[in-house]
Write an enzyme that holds these catalytic residues in place. Sequence first.
Site, PDB file in Angstrom:
ATOM      1  N   LYS A  74       0.859  -1.191   0.000  1.00 44.47           N
ATOM      2  CA  LYS A  74       0.000   0.000   0.000  1.00 44.47           C
ATOM      3  C   LYS A  74       0.891   1.236   0.000  1.00 44.47           C
ATOM      4  O   LYS A  74       1.919   1.266   0.691  1.00 44.47           O
ATOM      5  CB  LYS A  74      -0.897  -0.017   1.241  1.00 44.47           C
ATOM      6  N   SER A 155      -9.873   2.052   2.693  1.00 42.80           N
ATOM      7  CA  SER A 155      -8.937   2.804   1.874  1.00 42.80           C
ATOM      8  C   SER A 155      -7.927   1.942   1.136  1.00 42.80           C
ATOM      9  O   SER A 155      -7.301   2.401   0.190  1.00 42.80           O
ATOM     10  CB  SER A 155      -8.167   3.799   2.752  1.00 42.80           C
ATOM     11  N   SER A 179     -10.322  -0.339   6.859  1.00 44.61           N
ATOM     12  CA  SER A 179      -9.678  -0.138   5.558  1.00 44.61           C
ATOM     13  C   SER A 179      -8.989  -1.361   4.977  1.00 44.61           C
ATOM     14  O   SER A 179      -8.580  -1.350   3.821  1.00 44.61           O
ATOM     15  CB  SER A 179      -8.662   1.012   5.633  1.00 44.61           C
TER      16      SER A 179
END
Lengths: 494, 482
Positions: A74, A155, A179
């Site tokens: 990420k 997210s 997330s």
Amino acid sequence: MTITTLAQLSADLDSGKISSVELTQHYIDRVDNSNHNAFISINKEQALAQAKAADDKRASGEASSLLGVPVAQKDIFCIKGTQTTCGSKILENFTAPYTATVVENMHQHGVVSLGKTNMDEFAMGSSNETSYFGNVINPWSSSTSDTTALVPGGSSGGSAAAVAAQLAPAATGTDTGGSIRQPAAFCNLTGIKPSYGRCSRYGMIAFASSLDQAGPMTHTAEDAALLLNTMAGFDAKDSTSLDVPAEDFSAQLGDSLEGLKIGLPKEYFGDGLDADIAELVENAIKEYEKLGATVKEISLPNSELALPSYYVIAPAEASSNLSRFDGVRYGMRTEQYSDLVDMYTKTRTEGFGDEVKRRIMIGAYALSSGYYDAYYAQAQKLRRLISNDFTAAFKECDVILGPTTPSPAFAAGSRTDDPVSMYLNDIYTIPVNLAGLPAASIPAGFTKAGLPAGLHLITPYLQEAKLLNIAHQYQQATDWHTQAPQSVSNGGQA
Amino acid sequence: MFTWDKNWEVVIGLEVHTQLQTQSKIFSGSSTAYGAEPNTQASAVDIALPGVLPVMNLEAARLAVKFGLAIGAHINQRNVFARKNYFYPDLPKGYQISQMELPIVGLGKLDIETEEGTKEIGITRAHLEEDAGKSLHEDFHGQTGIDLNRAGTPLLEIVSEPDMRSPAEAVAYLRKLHSLVRYIEICDGNMQEGSFRCDANVSVRPRGQQELGTRTELKNINSFRFVERAIEFEIERQIDILEDGGSIVQETRLYDADKHETRSMRSKEEAHDYRYFPDPDLPPMILEDSFLDEVRATLPELPTQKRQRFIDELGLSESDANVLTAEREVADFFEAAANATKAETKLVANWMTGELFANLNKSELSIDESPISSAQLATLLDRIADKTLSGNTAKKVFTGLWEQEGEVDEIIEAKGLKQITDTGAIEAIVDEVIANCSEQVEQYKGGNEKVIGFLVGQVMQKSKGKANPQMANQMLKEKLDA
């Protein structure tokens, strides 16, 4: 095409069936040919160099289970020499000069960092639509009759889409209010949010410091255990890191679930839950009963206070955490300004998106003089009540089970004008962050429209190994997690 | 001497920032050494790169606790770091890590000496925090440079109660505090380098009124002299306004030493809302009893204890004891000299408070910079004790030492200052003086005994100061009284 697990790749690397360089190049090619917008950047040279080093190590007899396995990161993690944006324009030109501890740990285990995945800006969002680098397309979009592009959740939307579309065999995510788990649910993946403090936050760009936690996003619970083994561990550079002995999270895989007590919080099955998801969760409960578990209804009476508590605490911390993005030392600075205040104002106005600004304003308000007691102090009290709910519930059961999200993946653009409906996505996941507990979302089947649904499992503090086995046993009895979206089966095109 | 209309009572409280002398910064491993090239002592944590986190340097806590114990304060064994949020280019995170609700040091006190005797000044609290960096406006045309070497340097902010009633008391408190932090070696006290900085809260009220007047906060007063002058100016300013029927605006004022005035920096309305909240990156600091015991064991003899010992055991007067314990370095110098010499302790005290301090003051030197060491002073006093030197010749040797002309005995030798104690040699001079000064001899014999001083003076002059004056005196009397 079915899924490819880390466990399988590890075996293939061991047997010499494939090299790390070949594997890494394979995924780089898939990323190049995909149009999910799952990645913000790929540092091919760095990835291939790591792969080459891993192959050399294997040749010299060294081996650890994930040596040479590529994993997507990420873009919230700083990795030395790579562009690290956190999904924001304000960091578009930022190259990290150091590497996050979690990534460093993975590198120590020989994991190859494949590239940086797309995400909601500063991890604030549940659809990946707040990213400065554009929407991410859920690979399951074309599996439905409707041709509208669906969001992958957020997210960690880029990580979820990357694994679902098999652009990477696994990815890292971070979970502040859901997330990891919500995008895992939307993309038919296994996602783990470990106990707060399991994974170092050093080098992971902070959203809400008391809630943020890194974790793995994989196809299977077995893979999640393997990956978490390389990520977790005490870090002296993070004062909130847990100084507990290293643990093998795979250790309990294979234990029987006979006698497992499952608690079903009545608050998680009420109004607002999609009927198809409710039915899939019911089916999962039956499956667990077949595996020897018993089920009882429990109560988490303060659940409805979680969202208001979270939406004070998280923005409050964020408003302070994001103050460092001021255009002075690194990142974006506005082109023209008349004085210092003008520079700050224009830089932050241009550099941050709407959702980030909204949360900074909410947070600054909640902390301001005269409102602190009514908002921040009150939210902390609610947080304790919510945490106490779990403590009480775990006196009656070993694991808490429910849906991960109230509804499945939705169409891009359908909720962007209504922040509250967007925030409701995380209604089941947020209490877990407030309490600092470990939790998983695992594939639980598909809605009538063909969309994945997530099963949410929560265990007491530090019981990740048990949690992973509870997920693993279900995956031994079902095959939802092996399903790949049509687009992937058709060759990687969305 | 500053005075004001005594119908007005002055109320002063001081906030003092002391830089704790740790090797590394409070939340990072960077060095705290002063004077390095800009930004060479600024790590990823200090410049607040994305993703970095603070880690508490326990040494800073140790020094803070040392201070708390030295003033008999309550130590908060659970204390909490908070973020103070504001934007400024030399504040890299956009917030300062400080302590708000639960500081490491709670209520304590410090005694000061005033004209009316000893007075107790309350210390409300002392909390740990990090320093900011520096903005450099000079070297960059039309731009501002940022040096983050100082960012993250540990500070202990010591907040007094509004217990002081005159500028002199404020300075006495500040000096006492300055002395204490150096005694217990938590701060080097260097005011030029900003290791010891002071803000003053000043208000006035009609004598007898219970409630406090509106206060102003004075900043930028970084010497004892400026603290005194700034407060004096502010008292006059406030009394003038109130006597003209005006009212005081609560505000922060900057002291301009060149113009000797304070001027408004920002009003209460413009004051920042710092949005304090507990720092989620740092769990509450828990200090075990064993930690406190460990720190207690490192405490040196404190100034008040030392002062009492000097009076009780060394027989010093109160005023000598005050002067010689005001600074740890002075006390150490004194004790070293007193231990090394055979001369009386009182003589050591006299030479330090007299000759040595006069010369140091004249040359604006601290005791550490004294050209004369404690060992040299001890030897000098030994030579007085063994009658090699008289008081007067000793002063000449002292001057020689000051000018770095050599060791005590070398200077005595080189200058031929060795006292004449040979009876025959003195007798020859005494006889010569009696023969040459018949007028004074007659006066003496006529009953004017005071004139003996003149005759001794003549002997000293003729011996170039080397004759032992007591011997000369005795011999003169014997011969004249015969």
